[in-house]
Design an enzyme around this catalytic site. Structure first.
Site, PDB file in Angstrom:
ATOM      1  N   HIS A   1       0.806  -1.219   0.000  1.00 38.25           N
ATOM      2  CA  HIS A   1       0.000   0.000   0.000  1.00 38.25           C
ATOM      3  C   HIS A   1       0.838   1.267   0.000  1.00 38.25           C
ATOM      4  O   HIS A   1       0.433   2.277  -0.570  1.00 38.25           O
ATOM      5  CB  HIS A   1      -0.956   0.006   1.196  1.00 38.25           C
ATOM      6  CG  HIS A   1      -2.102  -0.928   1.019  1.00 38.25           C
ATOM      7  ND1 HIS A   1      -2.001  -2.274   1.310  1.00 38.25           N
ATOM      8  CD2 HIS A   1      -3.364  -0.732   0.572  1.00 38.25           C
ATOM      9  CE1 HIS A   1      -3.158  -2.851   1.039  1.00 38.25           C
ATOM     10  NE2 HIS A   1      -3.996  -1.952   0.590  1.00 38.25           N
ATOM     11  N   GLY A   2       1.957   1.235   0.658  1.00 38.03           N
ATOM     12  CA  GLY A   2       2.737   2.462   0.664  1.00 38.03           C
ATOM     13  C   GLY A   2       4.064   2.291   1.365  1.00 38.03           C
ATOM     14  O   GLY A   2       4.255   1.387   2.175  1.00 38.03           O
TER      15      GLY A   2
END
Lengths: 482, 303
Positions: free
Chosen positions: A326-327
């Site tokens: 996701h990040g």
């Protein structure tokens, strides 16, 4: 170009009209889809189109080479090359700064100092989505699960297909790619269903997500100024914001694809009605969770390993890697790790609860759904927080006595008098369909009602879309940043 | 396909008919003509002095303004609207010499002004390099359809909400429908405090607005236009609702802009006879203030 913008309405109307007129020619259909997909993506930043083209051409060639090659070692080398290209691009744009910063922090523990150079680069929209989609193609060829596609046009259309290009669903080549090899015909049923699903997605985005975002953003951005009770409201609203935002996007993507005769996989299935964490991941971002199941969890040995330690480790690794997808931030890694922790806790107590049989099954179900929702919502704090410290401070405030402060006056001070009413009505409307169609492909199922009721439901949806949409400026889809 | 489109036509006709009626009858869109008339008249008269700000600055309408003075201030205008009006002046008014710009704390609050809608037709003609409203040309056009316009919808829903809560309409506009000088002291304090709380919410929290404010000043200075910061007189209990820390931050920000004049009349006029309500001057008050402005700047506002 956002799905909920007038630019997109005009863009899609033109694309659909031209596409509709080319129903007799497969090649034209694919050319139209490819060109429109590149226009759609280039609308954000045309320079990043080069990444999609590089990724498409390299995987097309490598996939072809793997398919033609019978030498096991060479096939493996080609697969590694494909992973290197894809993960190299992803790593450079998304994770370079994170790794550099983490490395610098790590060596500073031992007294070493360094002045690393950070890259001032923009993260290309949707890079994680199309990278994973193309990776699945070469991996599946390597595993002999499918043959390489020889048509470059079809393959490039598969990689860049605009409805799902920037935020999924992350399609498997074996499901989506063959569809670009067959002529699509106009199907009135699919067209109508596509419109319905798109409108349902639009409702989730502009009525639920964007209205919740009005409060959730203010609360998370100024969390130091609010008591614990307001922070609880903030994270619950964020839970619905992210659900409305992402599942809304998926529904629109699936809906407009259906209108064009393309079938995309289901991405959400009433996730907040999940009875445990495992069930949640069967219902939330299904295309990603199944991707990690097939390409990370199972290759690690999955649940078929002998040692229970190894089995647990496989689960932890899968959750953590999924968080990292996701990040490039520790908050996402912790978010993933928390899900694995909740998974183990819930698995343990569910067994005990079922064995004791002290509660009726329906009550156990409600209890499990509630506990799962609380756990998932708690984990969202890490997902939304700017940093680990921010998340810890947020949680500490929730754990303090300020949890008992009446949050109403704080919410009133944030402005927007009618917004709470809109949010409540929107959530009730959403809940009615989610609960009554818990296992449907999407929850806005009204086909079984008589025509007057159906008309009333359609009109109510239109009413909500027009009058109850958020009016505080458009909010970007959260998952674009991934 | 055709049958689906045919089914949609009645809905579209009803939708556009309702929008047409709303556009022609709603007070929101009636305000638009008032708003654009004021801008158009300034564009054609090309005054040397222009006022920018919200309803406080707009009070100069009570004066019989000199031909050299233009009133571009409008109730509920915010920093963004002042910026667009600066761009309009930049394009259409080469005669401009002085701009009075509101430096009052409430200009820096976190409210969203619905007046941006009224600037759409100008935004289509001028170029806003910052695209502060984040609107494409398509948005500027579609906002003419009331129910596709966020500002109108917010106005509409707020009115519905006020109606449901049985709130007097004039209260929602921030105007007090009473003679201010006849109101008791305790009532004055109550009214002024309530208005002050509402107007000073979230001051200095929007960094983007501060950048835009700087851009206004820089743009004018670049054209050798003198920039005069001004604070209009208000009731002290209104102003006291801005907490000291926020107030100091506003002052610090304004002082760093090196304005040609920085006029603060906030608490210069205290007599209730000068006021229309807690934060707006009446005709007598405005005449008194214009003398103070003339004394301090040499600029004569009225004929």
């Amino acid at each position: 170009m956002l799905f909920n913008s007038f630019e997109f309405v005009i863009f899609f109307s033109i694309v659909f009209f031209v596409y509709y007129k080319s129903y007799n020619n497969l090649k034209y259909q694919n050319v139209i889809l490819l060109v429109s997909s590149y226009v759609f993506y280039g609308w954000w930043d045309w320079r990043f189109l080069s990444l999609i083209i590089i990724s498409s051409i390299s995987d097309y060639l490598i996939g072809y080479a793997i398919d033609k090659n019978n030498n096991k070692k060479q096939r493996k080398q080609l697969l590694i090359l494909s992973l290197f290209v894809n993960l190299g691009i992803l790593g450079f744009f998304k994770y370079y700064n994170f790794f550099t910063e983490s490395f610098t922090d790590f060596i500073s523990i031992f007294g070493f100092e360094s002045n690393p150079s950070f890259l001032n680069i923009v993260l290309p929209v949707g890079i994680s989505f199309y990278t994973f989609q193309t990776m699945s193609y070469t991996i599946d060829i390597y595993r002999n699960k499918m043959s390489a596609n020889k048509n470059l046009l079809e393959f490039m259309t598969f990689v860049s297909f605009f409805p799902q290009l920037v935020a999924g669903p992350i399609e498997r080549a074996s499901h989506l790619l063959p569809q670009f090899g067959k002529k699509r015909k106009f199907d009135p049923y699919e067209f109508k269903e596509g419109i319905k699903q798109s409108f349902w997605g639009l409702f989730k985005k502009i009525v639920i997500a964007d209205n919740c975002a009005f409060y959730a953003n203010q609360i998370f951005e100024n969390s130091d100024s609010y008591p614990g009770s307001v922070l609880v409201v903030g994270v619950v609203l964020f839970a619905f914001q992210i659900y409305g935002d992402f599942s809304g996007y998926s529904d629109i993507a699936i809906g407009i694809s259906r209108m064009m005769g393309i079938d995309l996989m289901q991405n959400f299935k009433s996730p907040y009605l999940a009875e445990n964490i495992q069930d949640f991941w069967r219902r939330w971002h299904i295309s990603l969770s199944t991707w990690f199941r097939d390409y990370v969890y199972i290759p690690l040995g999955g649940s078929k390993v002998n040692s229970s330690f190894r089995r647990s480790l496989n689960i932890i690794i899968t959750f953590v890697v999924s968080g990292f997808w996701h990040g490039a931030n520790w908050t996402f890694i912790i978010w993933g790790a928390l899900h694995s922790l909740f998974y183990f806790i819930q698995t343990a107590y569910s067994k005990n609860l079922n064995t004791l049989k002290i509660l009726p099954a329906s009550l156990v179900k409600v209890f499990n759904i509630t506990v799962t929702f609380i756990a998932v919502t708690f984990a969202w704090i890490f997902f939304r927080a700017e940093s680990f410290t921010h998340a810890i401070n947020y949680i500490s405030e929730i754990g303090s006595s300020t949890i008992l402060v009446n949050p109403i006056s704080y919410l009133r001070d944030m402005g927007a008098s009618i917004q709470p009413i809109i949010i409540i009505i929107g959530l009730i409307y959403l809940s009615v369909f989610e609960i009554s169609n818990r296992n449907a492909s999407y929850s806005f199922q009204v086909g079984h009602y008589k025509t007057p009721v159906k008309t009333l439901i359609y009109c109510s949806l239109l009413f909500l879309l027009i009058f109850f949409r958020a009016t505080n400026g458009s909010v970007d889809f959260i998952y674009f940043q991934f | 396909m055709k049958s689906i489109l045919i089914k949609a036509i009645p809905f579209l006709i009803v939708f556009f008919a309702i929008n047409f009626i709303v556009y022609k009858t709603s007070p929101f869109y009636k305000q638009e003509s008032k708003y654009s008339n004021r801008i158009d008249s300034i564009i054609s008269s090309k005054p040397k002095v222009v006022f920018l700000g919200d309803s406080h600055s707009e009070s100069i309408k009570h004066l019989n303004l000199s031909e050299n003075v233009g009133n571009l201030a409008f109730g509920a205008d915010g920093i963004k609207e002042m910026y667009i009006k600066t761009l309009i002046m930049d394009k259409y008014n080469p005669e401009l010499e002085y701009v009075f710009i509101s430096t009052e704390p409430q200009m820096f609050n976190n409210s969203i002004s619905s007046n941006s809608t009224f600037l759409n037709k100008y935004l289509l003609k001028i170029k806003d390099p910052k695209n502060i409203y984040n609107k494409s040309n398509l948005n500027l056009i579609t906002e003419n359809i009331p129910y596709l316009n966020d500002n109108y919808l917010r106005y509409f829903l707020n009115n519905v909400y006020a109606y449901l809560r049985n709130i007097n309409k004039s209260d929602t506009n921030g105007n007090t429908p009473i003679n201010w000088s006849e109101v008791s002291n305790s009532e004055k304090i109550k009214i002024a405090s309530n208005a002050g709380i509402a107007d000073h919410n979230g001051i200095m929290t929007n960094d983007e607005d501060l950048e835009i404010y700087k851009a206004i000043v820089n743009k004018l200075k670049l054209k050798n236009v003198k920039v005069i910061g001004i604070r209009f007189p208000v009731n002290e209990h209104y102003l006291n609702q801005c907490n000291k820390e926020d107030f100091d931050r506003v002052n610090h920000f304004i002082n760093n802009l090196n304005l040609d004049y920085n006029l603060d009349y906030s608490l210069k006029l205290k007599n209730a006879l000068y006021f229309e309500n807690e934060d707006h001057l009446n005709k007598i008050g405005m005449q008194k203030l214009s003398k103070l402005i003339y004394r301090d700047t040499g600029i004569k506002l009225s004929k």
